[in-house]
Design a protein around this motif. Structure first.
Motif, PDB file in Angstrom:
ATOM      1  N   ALA A   1     -15.283  -6.626   1.756  1.00 49.66           N
ATOM      2  CA  ALA A   1     -15.669  -7.064   0.413  1.00 49.66           C
ATOM      3  C   ALA A   1     -15.289  -5.763  -0.414  1.00 49.66           C
ATOM      4  O   ALA A   1     -15.315  -4.610  -0.072  1.00 49.66           O
ATOM      5  N   SER A   2     -14.975  -6.077  -1.719  1.00 48.40           N
ATOM      6  CA  SER A   2     -14.792  -4.937  -2.694  1.00 48.40           C
ATOM      7  C   SER A   2     -15.510  -5.475  -4.073  1.00 48.40           C
ATOM      8  O   SER A   2     -15.281  -6.865  -4.456  1.00 48.40           O
ATOM      9  N   ASN A   3     -16.035  -4.730  -4.686  1.00 51.48           N
ATOM     10  CA  ASN A   3     -16.711  -5.068  -5.859  1.00 51.48           C
ATOM     11  C   ASN A   3     -16.353  -4.419  -7.359  1.00 51.48           C
ATOM     12  O   ASN A   3     -16.615  -4.888  -8.408  1.00 51.48           O
ATOM     13  N   ASP A   4     -15.318  -3.611  -7.309  1.00 49.79           N
ATOM     14  CA  ASP A   4     -14.717  -3.008  -8.418  1.00 49.79           C
ATOM     15  C   ASP A   4     -13.644  -2.338  -8.141  1.00 49.79           C
ATOM     16  O   ASP A   4     -13.031  -1.981  -6.974  1.00 49.79           O
ATOM     17  N   PRO A   5     -12.702  -2.097  -9.218  1.00 51.33           N
ATOM     18  CA  PRO A   5     -11.308  -1.777  -9.110  1.00 51.33           C
ATOM     19  C   PRO A   5     -11.083  -0.365  -8.294  1.00 51.33           C
ATOM     20  O   PRO A   5     -10.411  -0.171  -7.409  1.00 51.33           O
ATOM     21  N   SER A   6     -12.280   0.506  -8.524  1.00 55.32           N
ATOM     22  CA  SER A   6     -12.058   1.886  -7.701  1.00 55.32           C
ATOM     23  C   SER A   6     -12.408   1.577  -6.021  1.00 55.32           C
ATOM     24  O   SER A   6     -11.735   2.450  -5.282  1.00 55.32           O
ATOM     25  N   ASP A   7     -13.117   0.513  -5.811  1.00 53.31           N
ATOM     26  CA  ASP A   7     -13.561   0.178  -4.516  1.00 53.31           C
ATOM     27  C   ASP A   7     -12.257  -0.671  -4.048  1.00 53.31           C
ATOM     28  O   ASP A   7     -11.994  -0.618  -2.675  1.00 53.31           O
ATOM     29  N   LEU A   8     -11.546  -1.142  -4.743  1.00 47.84           N
ATOM     30  CA  LEU A   8     -10.553  -2.297  -4.178  1.00 47.84           C
ATOM     31  C   LEU A   8      -9.323  -1.548  -3.751  1.00 47.84           C
ATOM     32  O   LEU A   8      -8.835  -1.979  -2.371  1.00 47.84           O
ATOM     33  N   ALA A   9      -9.088  -0.401  -3.878  1.00 45.75           N
ATOM     34  CA  ALA A   9      -7.963   0.452  -3.312  1.00 45.75           C
ATOM     35  C   ALA A   9      -8.382   0.842  -1.923  1.00 45.75           C
ATOM     36  O   ALA A   9      -7.547   0.590  -0.916  1.00 45.75           O
ATOM     37  N   SER A  10      -9.656   1.185  -1.943  1.00 45.83           N
ATOM     38  CA  SER A  10     -10.442   1.277  -0.474  1.00 45.83           C
ATOM     39  C   SER A  10     -10.192   0.268   0.619  1.00 45.83           C
ATOM     40  O   SER A  10     -10.069   0.334   1.677  1.00 45.83           O
ATOM     41  N   ALA A  11     -10.567  -0.828   0.040  1.00 44.41           N
ATOM     42  CA  ALA A  11     -10.755  -2.197   0.959  1.00 44.41           C
ATOM     43  C   ALA A  11      -9.247  -2.606   1.189  1.00 44.41           C
ATOM     44  O   ALA A  11      -9.200  -2.998   2.362  1.00 44.41           O
ATOM     45  N   ILE A  12      -8.260  -2.385   0.407  1.00 49.78           N
ATOM     46  CA  ILE A  12      -6.872  -2.673   0.835  1.00 49.78           C
ATOM     47  C   ILE A  12      -6.569  -1.750   1.775  1.00 49.78           C
ATOM     48  O   ILE A  12      -5.768  -2.071   2.774  1.00 49.78           O
ATOM     49  N   ALA A  13      -6.794  -0.380   1.670  1.00 48.93           N
ATOM     50  CA  ALA A  13      -6.611   0.344   2.652  1.00 48.93           C
ATOM     51  C   ALA A  13      -7.317   0.079   4.368  1.00 48.93           C
ATOM     52  O   ALA A  13      -6.825   0.175   5.105  1.00 48.93           O
ATOM     53  N   ARG A  14      -8.452  -0.308   4.083  1.00 46.66           N
ATOM     54  CA  ARG A  14      -9.293  -0.736   5.189  1.00 46.66           C
ATOM     55  C   ARG A  14      -8.340  -2.166   6.055  1.00 46.66           C
ATOM     56  O   ARG A  14      -8.667  -1.833   7.316  1.00 46.66           O
ATOM     57  N   VAL A  15      -7.957  -3.047   5.066  1.00 45.48           N
ATOM     58  CA  VAL A  15      -7.590  -3.893   5.726  1.00 45.48           C
ATOM     59  C   VAL A  15      -6.024  -3.693   6.498  1.00 45.48           C
ATOM     60  O   VAL A  15      -5.843  -4.037   7.556  1.00 45.48           O
ATOM     61  N   PHE A  16      -5.326  -2.880   5.794  1.00 49.98           N
ATOM     62  CA  PHE A  16      -4.115  -2.350   6.456  1.00 49.98           C
ATOM     63  C   PHE A  16      -4.323  -1.447   7.755  1.00 49.98           C
ATOM     64  O   PHE A  16      -3.517  -1.692   8.660  1.00 49.98           O
ATOM     65  N   LEU A  17      -5.364  -0.599   7.530  1.00 45.60           N
ATOM     66  CA  LEU A  17      -5.829   0.126   8.820  1.00 45.60           C
ATOM     67  C   LEU A  17      -6.168  -0.940  10.039  1.00 45.60           C
ATOM     68  O   LEU A  17      -5.905  -0.784  11.060  1.00 45.60           O
ATOM     69  N   ALA A  18      -7.218  -1.727   9.847  1.00 49.16           N
ATOM     70  CA  ALA A  18      -7.456  -2.714  10.755  1.00 49.16           C
ATOM     71  C   ALA A  18      -6.319  -3.572  11.241  1.00 49.16           C
ATOM     72  O   ALA A  18      -6.162  -3.722  12.388  1.00 49.16           O
ATOM     73  N   ALA A  19      -5.338  -3.969  10.279  1.00 49.46           N
ATOM     74  CA  ALA A  19      -4.251  -4.648  10.891  1.00 49.46           C
ATOM     75  C   ALA A  19      -3.418  -3.795  11.812  1.00 49.46           C
ATOM     76  O   ALA A  19      -2.753  -4.297  12.629  1.00 49.46           O
ATOM     77  N   HIS A  20      -3.228  -2.546  11.285  1.00 52.10           N
ATOM     78  CA  HIS A  20      -2.434  -1.536  12.158  1.00 52.10           C
ATOM     79  C   HIS A  20      -3.061  -1.278  13.573  1.00 52.10           C
ATOM     80  O   HIS A  20      -2.433  -1.405  14.520  1.00 52.10           O
ATOM     81  N   SER A  21      -4.342  -1.467  13.229  1.00 52.31           N
ATOM     82  CA  SER A  21      -5.025  -1.014  14.662  1.00 52.31           C
ATOM     83  C   SER A  21      -4.765  -2.622  15.721  1.00 52.31           C
ATOM     84  O   SER A  21      -4.922  -2.434  17.118  1.00 52.31           O
ATOM     85  N   ALA A  22      -4.730  -3.759  14.965  1.00 57.48           N
ATOM     86  CA  ALA A  22      -4.554  -4.874  15.878  1.00 57.48           C
ATOM     87  C   ALA A  22      -3.261  -5.120  16.655  1.00 57.48           C
ATOM     88  O   ALA A  22      -3.084  -5.627  17.576  1.00 57.48           O
ATOM     89  N   GLN A  23      -2.430  -3.807  16.184  1.00 53.59           N
ATOM     90  CA  GLN A  23      -1.062  -4.204  16.945  1.00 53.59           C
ATOM     91  C   GLN A  23      -1.192  -3.715  18.421  1.00 53.59           C
ATOM     92  O   GLN A  23      -0.954  -3.676  19.445  1.00 53.59           O
TER      93      GLN A  23
END
Length: 178
Positions: free
Chosen positions: A156-178
């Motif tokens: 979840a992300s609640n504001d634009p400053s948090d959104l960049a972090s959320a995107i990074a967390r998702v791509f980190l999780a996706a990379h970990s799933a490899q």
């Protein structure tokens, strides 16, 4: 505001495409393919896809008011990506939404969606869903359910400053799933 910086977070190898919800009216198609799937550094009309993605994100303006055919779009994205699964690559769907499945001709209940998701799941061609729910109206519970059902994750992300972090967390999780 955060999306234009996302292309810089991708490494050199991935392929990606971009769809957006197309619900200007309840009977609009569920999504529009904005950028066709392909290698990130491959040119589109002479411009690298990475730059096209950055420019598209920078120019994006949401429809108001608009419905969100979230579940139908995710099902179609999974179906599209299952055809592209390769043993040497991670294939996934990343969803960024600020809404819930509603106000479109494609709206369905979460139970209907999860049932259909279960029917279309193919262990030989897995396509995890990684979801980012932006803002108070995002259906984070639905994103978590689809992520759990497919082997992805949701944040979840609640504001634009948090959104960049959320995107990074998702791509980190996706990379970990490899």
């Amino acid at each position: 505001e955060a999306a234009p910086s996302a292309p810089a977070r991708f490494g050199p190898a991935p392929s990606l495409g971009l769809w957006r919800f197309a619900t200007q009216t309840p009977f609009s198609p569920p999504f529009v393919e904005v950028i066709p799937l392909g290698p990130l550094d491959e040119p589109i009309d002479g411009v690298p896809r990475r730059e096209v993605l950055r420019q598209t994100a920078e120019q994006y303006r949401p429809f108001s008011p608009a419905g969100t055919p979230l579940f139908e779009t995710v099902l179609r994205a999974i179906d599209t990506m299952q055809e592209l699964v390769r043993p040497d690559a991670v294939t996934m769907v990343v969803v960024l939404t600020d809404g819930r499945d509603e106000d479109s001709a494609y709206a369905m209940s979460r139970d209907e969606f999860l049932s259909e998701l279960g029917r279309t799941r193919d262990p030989q061609r897995p396509v995890p869903v990684f979801g980012i729910g932006y803002g108070a109206d995002a259906d984070i519970a639905a994103l978590e359910a689809m992520a759990e059902a497919t082997g992805g994750t949701a944040v979840a992300s609640n504001d634009p400053s948090d959104l960049a972090s959320a995107i990074a967390r998702v791509f980190l999780a996706a990379h970990s799933a490899q």
